[in-house]
Motif scaffolding. Sequence first.
Motif, PDB file in Angstrom:
ATOM      1  N   GLU A   1      41.340  24.489  36.435  1.00 17.10           N
ATOM      2  CA  GLU A   1      42.780  24.348  36.247  1.00 17.10           C
ATOM      3  C   GLU A   1      43.445  25.306  37.214  1.00 17.10           C
ATOM      4  O   GLU A   1      43.399  26.523  37.024  1.00 17.10           O
ATOM      5  CB  GLU A   1      43.173  24.660  34.800  1.00 17.10           C
ATOM      6  CG  GLU A   1      44.623  24.335  34.496  1.00 17.10           C
ATOM      7  CD  GLU A   1      44.940  24.442  33.019  1.00 17.10           C
ATOM      8  OE1 GLU A   1      45.013  23.396  32.343  1.00 17.10           O
ATOM      9  OE2 GLU A   1      45.091  25.584  32.552  1.00 17.10           O
TER      10      GLU A   1
ATOM     11  N   PRO B   1      48.113  22.966  36.392  1.00 11.99           N
ATOM     12  CA  PRO B   1      48.726  23.475  35.163  1.00 11.99           C
ATOM     13  C   PRO B   1      50.249  23.480  35.195  1.00 11.99           C
ATOM     14  O   PRO B   1      50.887  23.704  34.170  1.00 11.99           O
ATOM     15  CB  PRO B   1      48.182  24.909  35.093  1.00 11.99           C
ATOM     16  CG  PRO B   1      47.978  25.292  36.520  1.00 11.99           C
ATOM     17  CD  PRO B   1      47.547  24.039  37.222  1.00 11.99           C
TER      18      PRO B   1
ATOM     19  N   GLN C   1      53.334  18.547  34.887  1.00 14.05           N
ATOM     20  CA  GLN C   1      52.850  17.758  33.760  1.00 14.05           C
ATOM     21  C   GLN C   1      53.504  16.382  33.694  1.00 14.05           C
ATOM     22  O   GLN C   1      53.055  15.532  32.916  1.00 14.05           O
ATOM     23  CB  GLN C   1      53.110  18.507  32.447  1.00 14.05           C
ATOM     24  CG  GLN C   1      52.382  19.852  32.354  1.00 14.05           C
ATOM     25  CD  GLN C   1      50.871  19.714  32.423  1.00 14.05           C
ATOM     26  OE1 GLN C   1      50.299  18.768  31.893  1.00 14.05           O
ATOM     27  NE2 GLN C   1      50.214  20.648  33.100  1.00 14.05           N
TER      28      GLN C   1
END
Length: 323
Positions: free
Chosen positions: A49, A156, A159
């Motif tokens: 990530e 991360p 989104q």
Amino acid sequence: MTLAPENAAWFANIFGQLTDNVGQALLGKAPVIRLALTCLLSEGHLLLEDAPGTGKTILARALAATVQGSHSRIQFTPDLLPSDITGITMYDQRKGAWEFHKGPVFHAIVLADEINRASPKTQSALLEAMGESQVTVDSVRYPIERPFMVIATQNPIEQAGTYRLPEAQLDRFLMKASVGYPDRAASVQVLAGSANPDRTASLKPLITTKAVAEMADAVKGNHVDEAVLDYVQRLVEATRDDPDTQLGVSTRGAIAMVRCARVWAAAHGRNYVLADDIKELAAPVWTHRLVLTPEADFAGCTSTTVIARALAGVQAPMQRAAR
């Protein structure tokens, strides 16, 4: 067969050489390289990530080049189909027969870039391959040769337009880590070589894929004392009993820890596992397996916090070597 002390020393020496070789392409990132190699030799898969441009693709290519293995990169997008990953069966008119055309999953190192951008149906196409090292197409099973490792990435920050990985798929990843940006000294080196940015092109293979499989088999005999196994189980139970967790570490997660610890100990030249190995691996092996309660998530609690509480609250066993 139990891993002999001299074999553990040999394992640590090869592990160090592999780390250094990959480190020629991914500068200043020895810790994450060691985790990736541990994942590879534990025959597991790695979830990274990280923000774009931190060297995730370089890590995958450098690993493949170092172990003389094939490499593929799958860019996950909303319109990606499961068959784009596994492959398809096509009719060959010349031969008058159906033939299976393998997809990009049939490689030693597979980079699944931005895996959370594909639909859940496409994401699940990797589940069988990751869990069973095989692919089923039109009711026919096709085995994937060893070694086989999926390095999946997700951003991360962005989104929007993504699909959150379900817990069942997260649990299939042996580890979760982050490459991160290099320090200043390593960054200067990267900038100095910007005329030839692909450092993986000059890497020479150190071992064959067959040797990787043999190393993975050999380390399975590394000794884990019953007290250490009990320590792992007590830590697992502590994550389940924590008031901030809705779902603690699964049995698969406990098994994953023991697998990783055997490799990690051998990488340090030991033919036995210590509680310290468990402590060092707790975050990368377990944080992605926890599901926090909505209240804890809203309050800013993280999986790392829960793991830290478990480590602080569970007493580690005394050091015991192999018999």
